[in-house]
Design an enzyme around this catalytic site. Structure first.
Site, PDB file in Angstrom:
ATOM      1  N   THR A   1       0.809  -1.231   0.000  1.00 25.74           N
ATOM      2  CA  THR A   1       0.000   0.000   0.000  1.00 25.74           C
ATOM      3  C   THR A   1       0.837   1.272   0.000  1.00 25.74           C
ATOM      4  O   THR A   1       0.394   2.311   0.465  1.00 25.74           O
ATOM      5  CB  THR A   1      -0.930   0.018   1.228  1.00 25.74           C
ATOM      6  OG1 THR A   1      -0.124   0.025   2.417  1.00 25.74           O
ATOM      7  CG2 THR A   1      -1.831  -1.196   1.241  1.00 25.74           C
ATOM      8  N   TRP A   2       2.045   1.196  -0.524  1.00 25.96           N
ATOM      9  CA  TRP A   2       2.923   2.363  -0.475  1.00 25.96           C
ATOM     10  C   TRP A   2       2.391   3.568  -1.255  1.00 25.96           C
ATOM     11  O   TRP A   2       2.745   4.698  -0.965  1.00 25.96           O
ATOM     12  CB  TRP A   2       4.318   1.984  -0.969  1.00 25.96           C
ATOM     13  CG  TRP A   2       4.367   1.460  -2.369  1.00 25.96           C
ATOM     14  CD1 TRP A   2       3.840   0.295  -2.818  1.00 25.96           C
ATOM     15  CD2 TRP A   2       4.984   2.076  -3.484  1.00 25.96           C
ATOM     16  NE1 TRP A   2       4.089   0.132  -4.156  1.00 25.96           N
ATOM     17  CE2 TRP A   2       4.802   1.217  -4.594  1.00 25.96           C
ATOM     18  CE3 TRP A   2       5.686   3.259  -3.683  1.00 25.96           C
ATOM     19  CZ2 TRP A   2       5.276   1.518  -5.867  1.00 25.96           C
ATOM     20  CZ3 TRP A   2       6.169   3.560  -4.948  1.00 25.96           C
ATOM     21  CH2 TRP A   2       5.962   2.690  -6.019  1.00 25.96           C
TER      22      TRP A   2
ATOM     23  N   ASP B   1       0.270  -4.960   3.641  1.00 27.82           N
ATOM     24  CA  ASP B   1       1.505  -4.357   4.149  1.00 27.82           C
ATOM     25  C   ASP B   1       1.485  -2.846   3.973  1.00 27.82           C
ATOM     26  O   ASP B   1       1.143  -2.336   2.913  1.00 27.82           O
ATOM     27  CB  ASP B   1       2.698  -4.948   3.394  1.00 27.82           C
ATOM     28  CG  ASP B   1       4.009  -4.272   3.762  1.00 27.82           C
ATOM     29  OD1 ASP B   1       4.696  -4.777   4.661  1.00 27.82           O
ATOM     30  OD2 ASP B   1       4.351  -3.244   3.144  1.00 27.82           O
TER      31      ASP B   1
ATOM     32  N   TYR C   1       5.132   5.606   4.353  1.00 33.22           N
ATOM     33  CA  TYR C   1       4.411   5.657   3.088  1.00 33.22           C
ATOM     34  C   TYR C   1       3.434   6.829   3.110  1.00 33.22           C
ATOM     35  O   TYR C   1       2.463   6.834   3.860  1.00 33.22           O
ATOM     36  CB  TYR C   1       3.641   4.357   2.831  1.00 33.22           C
ATOM     37  CG  TYR C   1       4.504   3.113   2.736  1.00 33.22           C
ATOM     38  CD1 TYR C   1       5.884   3.195   2.537  1.00 33.22           C
ATOM     39  CD2 TYR C   1       3.944   1.850   2.838  1.00 33.22           C
ATOM     40  CE1 TYR C   1       6.668   2.054   2.446  1.00 33.22           C
ATOM     41  CE2 TYR C   1       4.716   0.699   2.747  1.00 33.22           C
ATOM     42  CZ  TYR C   1       6.080   0.810   2.555  1.00 33.22           C
ATOM     43  OH  TYR C   1       6.852  -0.335   2.464  1.00 33.22           O
TER      44      TYR C   1
END
Length: 223
Positions: free
Chosen positions: A66-67, A98, A103
């Protein structure tokens, strides 16, 4: 989203397309079907699982990263697209997600926290990290701070729990090695402290050198 009954596989990036097709050929993703959202996220249909004895549940072989969700340093993604992508992945069987505080400077965790409401939180093994932040949350070009001190870890876990709208993290990872002079003993003790407090269930590591990984293993801190 593409109908999995119509398209066997579609993605514009040749490297990703080849990777997925290789996984299918190897039997790792039988009958896998992907879709491309406007945000550039992938949805997986008919996910394949592996049994994790320590965790005690079946974990999908693909993890949702999910960056890019926060729409800052890592890509302009709307919250609507991000939430839809998360829901699509989980609905199609992916059950490990993750994220990390760095992020989008917390933005990814905030959006993910919203996406996991309505019963989605209970469907996933949620991973986040500690020990890496931007010097300036609004300007990634100024670099990062790698701080795994107890003070920073306690601040980081509470902030992550709040943003993710949960009272525990399934997997808590040391993102990078500490670079502010924190004794490794202090970091190890705090990792165990957070686990004993019930704020995290399992401990792990991300981008670490072999020597540090061996030390964490020797101290019994890694699950």
């Amino acid at each position: 989203f593409h109908d999995p009954g119509i398209l066997p596989f579609e993605h514009p990036e040749p490297k990703i397309r080849k990777l997925v097709l290789d996984l299918i050929d190897a039997g790792r993703l039988p009958e896998a079907v992907f879709c491309l959202t406007p945000a550039g996220a992938l949805g997986l249909y008919r996910a394949c699982y592996e049994r994790n004895i320590r965790i005690g549940k079946d974990i999908s072989v693909l993890c949702l990263g999910t960056w890019a969700l926060g729409g800052k340093q890592f890509g302009a993604v709307t919250q609507e697209d991000a939430v839809a992508a998360v829901h699509a992945m989980i609905d199609c069987g992916v059950n490990i997600v993750d994220t990390a505080p760095i992020y989008a400077s917390g933005g990814s965790e905030e959006v993910l926290g919203k996406a996991l409401q309505g019963g989605y939180r209970d469907k996933v093994f949620l991973i986040t990290k500690f020990g890496s932040e931007f010097v300036d949350p609004n300007d990634s070009d100024k670099g990062t701070i790698k701080d795994s001190s107890r003070k920073n870890m306690l601040k980081s876990i509470d902030a992550s729990l709040k943003r993710l709208q949960t009272d525990y993290i399934d997997g808590y990872l040391m993102h990078w090695d500490d670079r502010v002079g924190t004794p490794i003993e202090e970091t190890i003790a705090c990792m165990k402290e957070l686990k004993n407090a019930g704020k995290v269930r399992f401990l792990g590591m991300s981008n670490l050198e072999r020597d540090l990984a061996d030390r964490l293993l020797a101290d019994g801190v890694l699950d």
